[in-house]
Design an enzyme around this catalytic site. Sequence first.
Site, PDB file in Angstrom:
ATOM      1  N   HIS A 153     -70.318  28.210  20.996  1.00  0.00           N
ATOM      2  CA  HIS A 153     -69.295  27.188  21.241  1.00  0.00           C
ATOM      3  C   HIS A 153     -69.293  26.658  22.667  1.00  0.00           C
ATOM      4  O   HIS A 153     -68.597  25.707  22.987  1.00  0.00           O
ATOM      5  CB  HIS A 153     -67.923  27.797  20.918  1.00  0.00           C
ATOM      6  CG  HIS A 153     -66.820  26.804  20.743  1.00  0.00           C
ATOM      7  ND1 HIS A 153     -66.789  25.884  19.713  1.00  0.00           N
ATOM      8  CD2 HIS A 153     -65.706  26.587  21.487  1.00  0.00           C
ATOM      9  CE1 HIS A 153     -65.701  25.151  19.820  1.00  0.00           C
ATOM     10  NE2 HIS A 153     -65.011  25.553  20.877  1.00  0.00           N
ATOM     11  N   SER A 194     -64.563  20.430  20.877  1.00  0.00           N
ATOM     12  CA  SER A 194     -63.556  21.335  20.299  1.00  0.00           C
ATOM     13  C   SER A 194     -62.196  20.633  20.190  1.00  0.00           C
ATOM     14  O   SER A 194     -62.108  19.647  19.453  1.00  0.00           O
ATOM     15  CB  SER A 194     -63.502  22.614  21.136  1.00  0.00           C
ATOM     16  OG  SER A 194     -62.930  23.648  20.405  1.00  0.00           O
ATOM     17  N   ASP A 235     -71.406  29.500  16.274  1.00  0.00           N
ATOM     18  CA  ASP A 235     -70.133  29.232  16.952  1.00  0.00           C
ATOM     19  C   ASP A 235     -69.101  30.306  16.562  1.00  0.00           C
ATOM     20  O   ASP A 235     -68.842  30.516  15.376  1.00  0.00           O
ATOM     21  CB  ASP A 235     -69.630  27.847  16.519  1.00  0.00           C
ATOM     22  CG  ASP A 235     -68.454  27.361  17.328  1.00  0.00           C
ATOM     23  OD1 ASP A 235     -68.463  26.183  17.719  1.00  0.00           O
ATOM     24  OD2 ASP A 235     -67.521  28.158  17.574  1.00  0.00           O
TER      25      ASP A 235
HETATM   26  N1  LIG Z   1     -60.659  32.800  24.732  1.00  0.00           N
HETATM   27  C1  LIG Z   1     -61.463  32.118  25.735  1.00  0.00           C
HETATM   28  C2  LIG Z   1     -62.137  30.992  25.028  1.00  0.00           C
HETATM   29  C3  LIG Z   1     -61.597  29.607  25.263  1.00  0.00           C
HETATM   30  C4  LIG Z   1     -62.728  28.619  24.982  1.00  0.00           C
HETATM   31  O1  LIG Z   1     -63.784  28.941  24.489  1.00  0.00           O
HETATM   32  N2  LIG Z   1     -62.460  27.385  25.349  1.00  0.00           N
HETATM   33  C5  LIG Z   1     -63.469  26.342  25.135  1.00  0.00           C
HETATM   34  C6  LIG Z   1     -62.864  25.248  24.268  1.00  0.00           C
HETATM   35  S1  LIG Z   1     -62.207  25.933  22.789  1.00  0.00           S
HETATM   36  C7  LIG Z   1     -61.482  24.636  21.940  1.00  0.00           C
HETATM   37  O2  LIG Z   1     -61.008  23.646  22.474  1.00  0.00           O
HETATM   38  C8  LIG Z   1     -63.960  25.821  26.490  1.00  0.00           C
HETATM   39  O3  LIG Z   1     -64.411  24.688  26.605  1.00  0.00           O
HETATM   40  N3  LIG Z   1     -63.843  26.692  27.507  1.00  0.00           N
HETATM   41  C9  LIG Z   1     -64.135  26.264  28.873  1.00  0.00           C
HETATM   42  C10 LIG Z   1     -65.511  26.640  29.367  1.00  0.00           C
HETATM   43  O4  LIG Z   1     -65.830  26.268  30.510  1.00  0.00           O
HETATM   44  O5  LIG Z   1     -66.254  27.279  28.596  1.00  0.00           O
HETATM   45  C11 LIG Z   1     -60.621  31.782  26.930  1.00  0.00           C
HETATM   46  O6  LIG Z   1     -59.491  32.248  26.948  1.00  0.00           O
HETATM   47  O7  LIG Z   1     -61.107  31.101  27.828  1.00  0.00           O
END
Ligand SMILES: N[C@@H](CCC(=O)N[C@@H](CSC=O)C(=O)NCC(=O)O)C(=O)O
Length: 285
Positions: free
Chosen positions: A263, A152, A230
């Site tokens: 995602h 991401s 995603d």
């Molecule tokens: N709104 C949620 C979502 C944030 C999210 O999905 N973060 C992803 C990366 S998004 C783009 O860089 C992620 O890797 N999250 C960490 C995990 O362990 O899943 C929020 O506020 O967390």
Amino acid sequence: MTNISLLSKSKSFNGEVRRYSHKSTSLSCDMKFHVYVPSKSSTPSSVLWFLSGLTCTDENFIQKSGAIQYASQNNIFLVCPDTSPRGITIENAEDKWQGPGFGAGYYLNSTTDKYKAHFQMFTYITKELFELINKEFTDTININKHSIFGHSMGGLGAISLFIKTNGQYKSVSAFSPISNPVNCDWSLHSFKEYLGTENKEAWLQYDPCHLLKNYDGKPFDLLVDQGSADEFFNDLKFDNLELACKENSKINLIARLQDGYNHGYFYISTFIKDHIEYHSKHLNK
Ligand SMILES: N[C@@H](CCC(=O)N[C@@H](CSC=O)C(=O)NCC(=O)O)C(=O)O
């Protein structure tokens, strides 16, 4: 004299997961990072950097990706940095998980008065931490064999850092990268805050689609996985990435749309073996 402090270590797949802290000069704050050190081998380990996404710290990938088993099998030393400076005060900070701010450094060097004192993540990853790893683990790793991948925002970072450092990394791949941040409202907002509201040329220097379309160096492979389910699919601009690479014969894009995956880290952990073996192949050429 070592410049890093060991915070924790755990044996895993015959190697060790370790967490360190250090005083970052480029970010002017204390930073933490994780490494995975494969078991001792007669051959120095190759180094594979993983850049995490928005809201992450240096812990998400090492804990959730399932990468350690395959890093161990391929004698790969993993480096998992944090995603922004920490422990500092941002005047009038915004409370948006997409940034700008903590967990949302976008792997760029900020030039605006509000952020430039600490938000220098391009320099931190490609110079300060890169040199620190080579110095502190010089007896364990091959300092000439580094590769990079990310997820991401970290996919944006992996592609832009690979292209902008002209051969510092042997290979690059990405999971669901933010491919065209200048064409996505929330990432463009962070770029404007970090680089200036009218500084389009500066934004483009960190936009993977722009960098890929205009790349004129040695031909390279680019493995990109993208989940079809995603939740951020329309923001990530996978189609624009494919078009940018199609327009440049120097880039061999291996684009894989993965049916039904979203995602998160359950998707990453499904395909992490492929990415580690892809990098191992390029690192051992
Ligand atoms: N709104 C949620 C979502 C944030 C999210 O999905 N973060 C992803 C990366 S998004 C783009 O860089 C992620 O890797 N999250 C960490 C995990 O362990 O899943 C929020 O506020 O967390």
